[in-house]
Design a protein around this motif. Structure first.
Motif, PDB file in Angstrom:
ATOM      1  N   VAL A   1       0.854  -1.189   0.000  1.00  0.00           N
ATOM      2  CA  VAL A   1       0.000   0.000   0.000  1.00  0.00           C
ATOM      3  C   VAL A   1       0.893   1.243   0.000  1.00  0.00           C
ATOM      4  CG1 VAL A   1      -1.757   1.317   1.238  1.00  0.00           C
ATOM      5  CG2 VAL A   1      -1.860  -1.176   1.215  1.00  0.00           C
ATOM      6  N   PRO A   2       0.831   2.047  -1.054  1.00  0.00           N
ATOM      7  CA  PRO A   2       1.702   3.228  -1.116  1.00  0.00           C
ATOM      8  C   PRO A   2       1.273   4.299  -0.126  1.00  0.00           C
ATOM      9  CG  PRO A   2       0.167   3.233  -2.948  1.00  0.00           C
ATOM     10  CD  PRO A   2      -0.033   1.921  -2.244  1.00  0.00           C
ATOM     11  N   CYS A   3       2.231   5.132   0.262  1.00  0.00           N
ATOM     12  CA  CYS A   3       1.982   6.257   1.173  1.00  0.00           C
ATOM     13  C   CYS A   3       1.305   5.800   2.464  1.00  0.00           C
ATOM     14  CB  CYS A   3       1.152   7.341   0.497  1.00  0.00           C
ATOM     15  SG  CYS A   3       1.926   8.037  -0.985  1.00  0.00           S
ATOM     16  N   LEU A   4       1.690   4.617   2.933  1.00  0.00           N
ATOM     17  CA  LEU A   4       0.996   4.039   4.082  1.00  0.00           C
ATOM     18  C   LEU A   4       1.224   4.867   5.343  1.00  0.00           C
ATOM     19  CD1 LEU A   4      -0.792   1.767   5.041  1.00  0.00           C
ATOM     20  CD2 LEU A   4       1.250   0.377   5.443  1.00  0.00           C
ATOM     21  N   GLY A   5       2.461   5.341   5.565  1.00  0.00           N
ATOM     22  CA  GLY A   5       2.719   6.132   6.758  1.00  0.00           C
ATOM     23  C   GLY A   5       1.916   7.418   6.789  1.00  0.00           C
TER      24      GLY A   5
ATOM     25  N   PRO B   1      -1.410  17.778  13.217  1.00  0.00           N
ATOM     26  CA  PRO B   1      -2.304  18.927  13.426  1.00  0.00           C
ATOM     27  C   PRO B   1      -1.570  20.250  13.608  1.00  0.00           C
ATOM     28  CG  PRO B   1      -2.991  17.061  14.777  1.00  0.00           C
ATOM     29  CD  PRO B   1      -1.646  16.717  14.223  1.00  0.00           C
ATOM     30  N   ARG B   2      -0.274  20.206  13.877  1.00  0.00           N
ATOM     31  CA  ARG B   2       0.496  21.431  14.071  1.00  0.00           C
ATOM     32  C   ARG B   2       0.988  22.043  12.753  1.00  0.00           C
ATOM     33  NH1 ARG B   2       3.735  19.137  19.374  1.00  0.00           N
ATOM     34  NH2 ARG B   2       2.444  20.245  20.901  1.00  0.00           N
ATOM     35  N   VAL B   3       0.863  21.297  11.659  1.00  0.00           N
ATOM     36  CA  VAL B   3       1.407  21.757  10.381  1.00  0.00           C
ATOM     37  C   VAL B   3       0.445  22.723   9.705  1.00  0.00           C
ATOM     38  CG1 VAL B   3       2.187  21.051   8.089  1.00  0.00           C
ATOM     39  CG2 VAL B   3       2.740  19.647  10.099  1.00  0.00           C
ATOM     40  N   GLY B   4       0.954  23.899   9.350  1.00  0.00           N
ATOM     41  CA  GLY B   4       0.149  24.882   8.636  1.00  0.00           C
ATOM     42  C   GLY B   4       0.331  24.816   7.136  1.00  0.00           C
ATOM     43  N   ARG B   5       1.548  24.405   6.704  1.00  0.00           N
ATOM     44  CA  ARG B   5       1.848  24.240   5.285  1.00  0.00           C
ATOM     45  C   ARG B   5       2.889  23.142   5.126  1.00  0.00           C
ATOM     46  NH1 ARG B   5       2.273  29.699   1.563  1.00  0.00           N
ATOM     47  NH2 ARG B   5       0.028  30.113   1.427  1.00  0.00           N
ATOM     48  N   PHE B   6       2.803  22.444   3.990  1.00  0.00           N
ATOM     49  CA  PHE B   6       3.758  21.372   3.713  1.00  0.00           C
ATOM     50  C   PHE B   6       4.245  21.488   2.275  1.00  0.00           C
ATOM     51  CE2 PHE B   6       4.774  17.097   2.103  1.00  0.00           C
ATOM     52  CZ  PHE B   6       5.743  16.709   3.021  1.00  0.00           C
ATOM     53  N   VAL B   7       5.548  21.259   2.069  1.00  0.00           N
ATOM     54  CA  VAL B   7       6.111  21.227   0.725  1.00  0.00           C
ATOM     55  C   VAL B   7       7.060  20.045   0.636  1.00  0.00           C
ATOM     56  CG1 VAL B   7       7.954  22.867   1.359  1.00  0.00           C
ATOM     57  CG2 VAL B   7       7.364  22.520  -1.057  1.00  0.00           C
ATOM     58  N   GLU B   8       6.953  19.280  -0.431  1.00  0.00           N
ATOM     59  CA  GLU B   8       7.828  18.131  -0.655  1.00  0.00           C
ATOM     60  C   GLU B   8       8.654  18.367  -1.907  1.00  0.00           C
ATOM     61  OE1 GLU B   8       7.724  13.252  -1.353  1.00  0.00           O
ATOM     62  OE2 GLU B   8       5.856  14.350  -1.006  1.00  0.00           O
ATOM     63  N   LEU B   9       9.957  18.145  -1.790  1.00  0.00           N
ATOM     64  CA  LEU B   9      10.837  18.181  -2.957  1.00  0.00           C
ATOM     65  C   LEU B   9      11.090  16.755  -3.412  1.00  0.00           C
ATOM     66  CD1 LEU B   9      13.936  20.314  -3.678  1.00  0.00           C
ATOM     67  CD2 LEU B   9      14.160  17.817  -3.745  1.00  0.00           C
ATOM     68  N   HIS B  10      11.099  16.562  -4.732  1.00  0.00           N
ATOM     69  CA  HIS B  10      11.257  15.208  -5.281  1.00  0.00           C
ATOM     70  C   HIS B  10      11.953  15.297  -6.633  1.00  0.00           C
ATOM     71  CE1 HIS B  10      10.158  11.035  -6.218  1.00  0.00           C
ATOM     72  NE2 HIS B  10       9.745  10.928  -4.971  1.00  0.00           N
ATOM     73  N   VAL B  11      12.747  14.293  -6.960  1.00  0.00           N
ATOM     74  CA  VAL B  11      13.280  14.213  -8.306  1.00  0.00           C
ATOM     75  C   VAL B  11      12.109  14.016  -9.273  1.00  0.00           C
ATOM     76  CG1 VAL B  11      13.628  11.685  -8.275  1.00  0.00           C
ATOM     77  CG2 VAL B  11      15.052  13.129  -9.755  1.00  0.00           C
ATOM     78  N   GLU B  12      12.149  14.687 -10.421  1.00  0.00           N
ATOM     79  CA  GLU B  12      11.063  14.499 -11.375  1.00  0.00           C
ATOM     80  C   GLU B  12      11.114  13.090 -11.942  1.00  0.00           C
ATOM     81  OE1 GLU B  12       9.000  16.176 -15.446  1.00  0.00           O
ATOM     82  OE2 GLU B  12      11.051  16.758 -14.978  1.00  0.00           O
ATOM     83  N   GLN B  13       9.952  12.505 -12.110  1.00  0.00           N
ATOM     84  CA  GLN B  13       9.851  11.153 -12.666  1.00  0.00           C
ATOM     85  C   GLN B  13       9.308  11.259 -14.086  1.00  0.00           C
ATOM     86  OE1 GLN B  13       7.869  10.305  -8.853  1.00  0.00           O
ATOM     87  NE2 GLN B  13       9.025   8.392  -8.829  1.00  0.00           N
TER      88      GLN B  13
ATOM     89  N   THR C   1       2.120  15.389 -12.639  1.00  0.00           N
ATOM     90  CA  THR C   1       2.914  14.176 -12.479  1.00  0.00           C
ATOM     91  C   THR C   1       1.984  12.962 -12.416  1.00  0.00           C
ATOM     92  OG1 THR C   1       4.481  12.986 -11.066  1.00  0.00           O
ATOM     93  CG2 THR C   1       2.942  14.434  -9.950  1.00  0.00           C
ATOM     94  N   GLY C   2       2.482  11.867 -12.942  1.00  0.00           N
ATOM     95  CA  GLY C   2       1.729  10.617 -12.875  1.00  0.00           C
ATOM     96  C   GLY C   2       2.111   9.766 -11.685  1.00  0.00           C
ATOM     97  N   ALA C   3       3.044  10.259 -10.857  1.00  0.00           N
ATOM     98  CA  ALA C   3       3.534   9.482  -9.722  1.00  0.00           C
ATOM     99  C   ALA C   3       2.878   9.952  -8.428  1.00  0.00           C
ATOM    100  CB  ALA C   3       5.052   9.609  -9.613  1.00  0.00           C
ATOM    101  N   GLY C   4       2.580   9.019  -7.539  1.00  0.00           N
ATOM    102  CA  GLY C   4       2.004   9.352  -6.249  1.00  0.00           C
ATOM    103  C   GLY C   4       3.081   9.789  -5.262  1.00  0.00           C
ATOM    104  N   HIS C   5       2.680  10.588  -4.275  1.00  0.00           N
ATOM    105  CA  HIS C   5       3.616  11.108  -3.278  1.00  0.00           C
ATOM    106  C   HIS C   5       2.889  11.324  -1.957  1.00  0.00           C
ATOM    107  CE1 HIS C   5       6.614  11.940  -6.399  1.00  0.00           C
ATOM    108  NE2 HIS C   5       5.628  12.455  -7.116  1.00  0.00           N
ATOM    109  N   ASP C   6       3.656  11.366  -0.867  1.00  0.00           N
ATOM    110  CA  ASP C   6       3.063  11.692   0.430  1.00  0.00           C
ATOM    111  C   ASP C   6       2.409  13.061   0.398  1.00  0.00           C
ATOM    112  OD1 ASP C   6       3.762   9.354   2.085  1.00  0.00           O
ATOM    113  OD2 ASP C   6       5.828   9.980   1.745  1.00  0.00           O
ATOM    114  N   ALA C   7       2.975  13.984  -0.382  1.00  0.00           N
ATOM    115  CA  ALA C   7       2.371  15.315  -0.509  1.00  0.00           C
ATOM    116  C   ALA C   7       0.941  15.215  -1.026  1.00  0.00           C
ATOM    117  CB  ALA C   7       3.210  16.183  -1.443  1.00  0.00           C
TER     118      ALA C   7
END
Length: 399
Positions: free
Chosen positions: A127-131, A177-189, A344-350
């Motif tokens: 199962v992807p992004c399980l965490g 619950p403490r997060v107001g904004r999130f940004v993820e950096l990733h290599v492009e697929q 993007t066609g790839a899934g991410h935690d973002a």
């Protein structure tokens, strides 16, 4: 101050696949555990306050936990035989960005967190992004804890072996619950940034995607003693499904359907299998198209099974709707960084967090366009440009 590539060099030997290259780094196995320890050490060396939630996600806070926080990060696990950048680049870039900010004497006006999410690829438990799903409450913890890997080990057992308490798995009511904004950096697929001529890009959407298991059941028998006309061989409809997946996907706009895993039971060379499981990954720009593709392929699978005197069952193992990143965040990132936007066609935690927190994604150019394979790559200069862009965003958001 460490660059992303210097940090990646520290872990370049962890989980290498002998002969082929690439990496096997699956959640709570020896290689991924070593990477976790590496991250905790790196975070501690920077004075970050490190905490692990009940799902195995690691949070490193600067200066410490607090409300309306800015968070960034990615994952350290890989697909079987994956590349060096998918996941670890986002973690290394986050640490490098913290170094850049500290070097200029910056102190965050609101808390900043670097996060490592567990089992993003689903390489061990399917199962992807399980965490991140568990943390967000979009995955049932009891079902998740019962998932089994190829050896029959459950997630709960793997967590206990790693020193984690599976009883704590479920929605994160402390960190997230403490997060107001999130940004993820990733290599492009893919090669979108190559075509744009840009080292860094901003994600606009993630294709809706899911994983389905097609189970074909027939009659196991002797390969030499069973005449061809007396066989109920589940490998036949399974093999035909692989080619049908491509044919059906082509009937939907820019859809993708892939069979990357097939498991016959018992799996002997001179044995007609009694059952064959085939895993399908299907994606499209519209959720309705993804669903229609799988429905059509499921009906075809049952027809193919019946022609061979077999039966077929279809089980949905995971699904993520199309993600459209927060338009204000997307446009702000594109403007501030003067960067192109691309899907993007790839899934991410973002993509998981986007339903709960204003979220954005940055991509770093991949000149090969290849991912989930040893040829995945990013130039050192582009990796540094990505970390600098990330530092710029974190500085802006956490003032």
């Amino acid at each position: 101050m460490a660059t992303p590539n210097e940090l990646l060099a520290d872990i370049a030997d962890v989980g290498v696949v002998p002969g082929r290259g690439g990496y096997h780094r699956h959640v709570f196995d020896r290689a991924e555990t070593e990477l976790r320890e590496w991250f905790v050490g790196q975070a501690g060396a920077r004075g970050l306050d490190v905490r692990t939630d009940g799902n195995g996600n690691i949070w490193a806070w600067w200066p410490g936990p607090g409300d309306d926080a800015v968070a960034t990060g990615s994952h350290l696990d890989s697909v079987p035989g994956g590349g060096a950048y998918d996941g670890p680049l986002g973690v290394a870039s986050a640490l490098s960005a913290v170094d850049m900010l500290r070097a200029e004497g910056f102190r965050p006006g609101r808390p900043l967190a670097v996060v490592v999410f567990a089992e993003e690829e689903g390489g061990r438990f399917g199962v992807p992004c399980l965490g991140s799903r568990l943390a967000c409450g979009s995955a049932d913890p009891q079902r998740a804890l019962g998932l089994r890997d190829e050896t029959g080990t459950t997630l709960a057992e793997a967590m206990r072996a790693a020193g984690a308490d599976p009883e704590l798995a479920g929605p994160d009511r402390v960190n997230l619950p403490r997060v107001g904004r999130f940004v993820e950096l990733h290599v492009e697929q893919g090669r979108g940034l190559v075509e744009h001529g840009s080292a860094v890009g901003v994600a606009s959407t993630i294709l809706g995607h899911g994983r389905w298991r097609f189970g074909f059941t027939g009659q196991g028998n002797h390969a030499g003693a069973t005449p061809m006309d007396d066989r109920r061989d589940p490998m036949i409809p399974a093999a035909r499904l692989v080619t049908e997946a491509r044919a059906v996907a082509r009937r939907f706009p820019d859809a993708r359907a892939t069979v990357g895993r097939l498991r016959p039971v018992p799996g002997g060379t001179n044995v007609i299998a009694e059952s064959v499981d085939v895993w399908l990954d299907a994606r499209a720009h519209e959720d309705a198209d993804t669903r229609a593709l799988v429905e059509e392929l499921s009906a075809r699978a049952r027809e193919l099974a019946a022609e061979e005197g077999c039966t077929a069952r279809v089980t949905e193992e995971s699904y993520s709707d199309t993600v459209r990143f927060d338009p204000e965040v997307r446009d702000e990132l594109a403007t501030v960084l003067d960067a192109p936007t691309l899907p993007t066609g790839a899934g991410h935690d973002a993509g998981t967090l986007a339903a709960h927190v204003p979220t954005g994604m940055l991509f770093v150019r991949n000149p090969t366009g290849i991912s989930h394979a040893p040829q995945e790559y990013a130039e050192a200069a582009d990796c540094t440009a990505g970390a600098e862009a990330l530092a710029r965003v974190l500085r802006r958001w956490s003032r």
